[in-house]
Scaffold this motif. Structure first.
Motif, PDB file in Angstrom:
ATOM      1  N   ASN A 129      77.268  44.780  -1.670  1.00 19.45           N
ATOM      2  CA  ASN A 129      76.789  45.448  -1.492  1.00 19.45           C
ATOM      3  C   ASN A 129      77.280  47.093  -1.407  1.00 19.45           C
ATOM      4  O   ASN A 129      77.497  47.549   0.157  1.00 19.45           O
ATOM      5  CB  ASN A 129      75.469  44.571   0.139  1.00 19.45           C
ATOM      6  N   ALA A 130      76.635  48.121  -2.095  1.00 17.37           N
ATOM      7  CA  ALA A 130      77.068  49.206  -1.290  1.00 17.37           C
ATOM      8  C   ALA A 130      76.079  49.928  -0.841  1.00 17.37           C
ATOM      9  O   ALA A 130      74.758  50.057  -2.084  1.00 17.37           O
ATOM     10  CB  ALA A 130      77.781  49.501  -3.248  1.00 17.37           C
ATOM     11  N   GLN A 131      76.593  50.938   0.003  1.00 13.49           N
ATOM     12  CA  GLN A 131      75.664  52.339   0.854  1.00 13.49           C
ATOM     13  C   GLN A 131      75.650  53.413   0.576  1.00 13.49           C
ATOM     14  O   GLN A 131      76.922  53.693   0.622  1.00 13.49           O
ATOM     15  CB  GLN A 131      75.434  51.333   1.793  1.00 13.49           C
ATOM     16  N   MET A 132      75.036  54.477   0.516  1.00 14.59           N
ATOM     17  CA  MET A 132      74.961  55.559  -0.044  1.00 14.59           C
ATOM     18  C   MET A 132      73.884  56.415   0.710  1.00 14.59           C
ATOM     19  O   MET A 132      72.601  56.071   0.255  1.00 14.59           O
ATOM     20  CB  MET A 132      75.010  56.468  -0.994  1.00 14.59           C
ATOM     21  N   PRO A 133      74.133  56.940   2.225  1.00 14.76           N
ATOM     22  CA  PRO A 133      72.966  57.542   2.332  1.00 14.76           C
ATOM     23  C   PRO A 133      71.784  58.734   1.280  1.00 14.76           C
ATOM     24  O   PRO A 133      73.500  59.240   0.449  1.00 14.76           O
ATOM     25  CB  PRO A 133      72.968  58.130   3.893  1.00 14.76           C
ATOM     26  N   ASP A 160      77.513  42.498   8.672  1.00 12.15           N
ATOM     27  CA  ASP A 160      76.861  43.137  10.004  1.00 12.15           C
ATOM     28  C   ASP A 160      75.955  43.896   9.484  1.00 12.15           C
ATOM     29  O   ASP A 160      75.115  44.481   9.614  1.00 12.15           O
ATOM     30  CB  ASP A 160      76.806  42.517  10.660  1.00 12.15           C
ATOM     31  N   VAL A 161      77.416  45.044   9.239  1.00 15.54           N
ATOM     32  CA  VAL A 161      76.621  47.183   9.296  1.00 15.54           C
ATOM     33  C   VAL A 161      76.020  47.101   8.330  1.00 15.54           C
ATOM     34  O   VAL A 161      74.985  47.838   8.367  1.00 15.54           O
ATOM     35  CB  VAL A 161      78.213  47.634   9.124  1.00 15.54           C
ATOM     36  N   THR A 162      75.770  46.719   6.688  1.00 19.16           N
ATOM     37  CA  THR A 162      75.496  46.470   6.064  1.00 19.16           C
ATOM     38  C   THR A 162      73.671  46.356   6.056  1.00 19.16           C
ATOM     39  O   THR A 162      73.134  47.066   5.892  1.00 19.16           O
ATOM     40  CB  THR A 162      75.428  45.877   4.404  1.00 19.16           C
ATOM     41  N   ARG A 163      73.398  45.321   6.806  1.00 16.36           N
ATOM     42  CA  ARG A 163      72.557  45.013   6.908  1.00 16.36           C
ATOM     43  C   ARG A 163      71.421  45.473   8.001  1.00 16.36           C
ATOM     44  O   ARG A 163      70.469  45.380   8.204  1.00 16.36           O
ATOM     45  CB  ARG A 163      71.870  43.383   7.639  1.00 16.36           C
ATOM     46  N   GLN A 164      72.454  46.659   8.544  1.00 11.72           N
ATOM     47  CA  GLN A 164      71.223  47.680   9.235  1.00 11.72           C
ATOM     48  C   GLN A 164      70.979  48.041   9.039  1.00 11.72           C
ATOM     49  O   GLN A 164      69.750  48.976   9.005  1.00 11.72           O
ATOM     50  CB  GLN A 164      72.531  47.691  11.062  1.00 11.72           C
ATOM     51  N   PRO A 166      69.846  48.886   5.294  1.00 12.91           N
ATOM     52  CA  PRO A 166      69.400  47.923   4.135  1.00 12.91           C
ATOM     53  C   PRO A 166      68.763  49.230   2.883  1.00 12.91           C
ATOM     54  O   PRO A 166      68.936  48.983   2.220  1.00 12.91           O
ATOM     55  CB  PRO A 166      68.395  46.385   4.084  1.00 12.91           C
ATOM     56  N   GLU A 167      67.563  49.626   3.318  1.00 14.61           N
ATOM     57  CA  GLU A 167      67.601  50.927   2.549  1.00 14.61           C
ATOM     58  C   GLU A 167      68.522  51.786   2.221  1.00 14.61           C
ATOM     59  O   GLU A 167      67.857  52.558   0.883  1.00 14.61           O
ATOM     60  CB  GLU A 167      66.441  51.438   3.290  1.00 14.61           C
ATOM     61  N   PRO A 172      73.191  46.663  -4.835  1.00 11.12           N
ATOM     62  CA  PRO A 172      73.150  45.178  -3.856  1.00 11.12           C
ATOM     63  C   PRO A 172      74.127  44.238  -5.009  1.00 11.12           C
ATOM     64  O   PRO A 172      74.964  44.700  -5.871  1.00 11.12           O
ATOM     65  CB  PRO A 172      71.965  44.502  -4.411  1.00 11.12           C
ATOM     66  N   GLY A 173      74.772  43.853  -3.908  1.00 10.57           N
ATOM     67  CA  GLY A 173      75.919  42.886  -4.706  1.00 10.57           C
ATOM     68  C   GLY A 173      76.141  42.010  -5.513  1.00 10.57           C
ATOM     69  O   GLY A 173      77.118  41.753  -6.277  1.00 10.57           O
ATOM     70  N   VAL A 174      75.028  41.326  -6.280  1.00 12.85           N
ATOM     71  CA  VAL A 174      74.599  40.840  -7.154  1.00 12.85           C
ATOM     72  C   VAL A 174      74.972  41.677  -8.548  1.00 12.85           C
ATOM     73  O   VAL A 174      75.058  41.461  -9.855  1.00 12.85           O
ATOM     74  CB  VAL A 174      73.119  40.310  -7.041  1.00 12.85           C
ATOM     75  N   GLU A 175      74.669  42.795  -7.819  1.00 10.35           N
ATOM     76  CA  GLU A 175      75.318  43.899  -9.907  1.00 10.35           C
ATOM     77  C   GLU A 175      76.531  44.319  -9.503  1.00 10.35           C
ATOM     78  O   GLU A 175      77.019  44.953 -10.700  1.00 10.35           O
ATOM     79  CB  GLU A 175      74.138  44.994  -9.626  1.00 10.35           C
TER      80      GLU A 175
END
Length: 247
Positions: A129-133, A160-164, A166-167, A172-175
């Protein structure tokens, strides 16, 4: 890539690219021309490349079609714009169809489905799960359009950090097929939440790569002259690193 920056210019100038589908290529600071791209197109240096030139809107809708699994996407007002008639490069294969609702003729673009996409993000967890604000432009759609996705992340965090937030999940990790933890992987560009854009470095690149000899000198110093990304950051220097982190 929608907008070719220093990354594309370096790859083309180093002879690593044979074909490009792009909207524009430049060094966004100045703005300064992408001299590596210009030499390849105008002089065949280091070798000739094939380029297909699209508008940003057409490019994005091609990615959108691939991401949503549809055979094509309408792209609106391209007729009469000159993009297809007087394009300096090979035009992308667009077609026209008639709307079943209005009878209006509209241009459509086929899906653009890259075999592999590489995306740099602020953080990712072990599940991918990759996140970018912040604004992500077409990146989320582009990731969904790719057959395989490699994520380059500033840091690896717990789920737990990425769940905080999600937006902020870009992919998403499945991709995701692979994760590479590479701090400062976006330099000289910025990575929101980690460091700002290195304007001075971009100006330096623009000045130095104006001729082929200067371009090679840049590669020798910043690509071939460092063992890894950590060596690259060390070459930047502590003062530059601190300045960019403050920004």
């Amino acid at each position: 890539k929608a907008s070719g920056s220093m990354v594309l210019d370096q790859l083309v100038g180093a002879g690593c690219v044979d074909e490009v589908v792009v909207c524009h290529a430049w060094n966004s600071v100045g703005p300064t021309p992408a001299y590596g791209m210009r030499r390849a197109l105008e002089q065949g240096v280091p070798h000739e490349i094939r380029i297909q030139d699209l508008s940003f809107g057409v490019f994005t809708m091609g990615l959108w079609a691939a991401a949503h699994g549809v055979p094509f996407a309408p792209v609106g007002a391209t007729r009469g714009a000159g993009q297809r008639e007087v394009a300096p490069f090979e035009p992308y294969p667009l077609r026209e169809t008639t709307s079943p609702f209005t009878g209006e003729v509209t241009t459509v673009v086929p899906p653009i489905r890259p075999e592999v996409g590489v995306f740099h993000v602020l953080q990712a967890d072990r599940h991918g799960n990759a996140q970018m604000p912040g604004p992500v432009a077409e990146a989320r759609i582009a990731a969904a359009a790719c057959e395989r996705v490699i994520v380059s992340a500033e840091r690896l965090v717990e789920p737990d950090v990425t769940r905080q937030r999600p937006e902020t999940t870009l992919v998403p990790g499945v991709e995701v097929d692979a994760i590479v933890v590479e701090p400062w992987g976006a330099h000289p560009g910025d990575c929101l939440g980690a460091y700002g854009r290195d304007i001075e470095h971009m100006f330096q690149y623009g000045r130095q790569t104006k001729d082929a000899e200067g371009f090679q000198a840049y590669l020798d110093a910043w690509v071939h002259g460092v063992a890894d990304r950590a060596g690259y950051v060390e070459r930047l220097g502590e003062e530059t690193v601190a300045r960019l982190q403050e920004g």
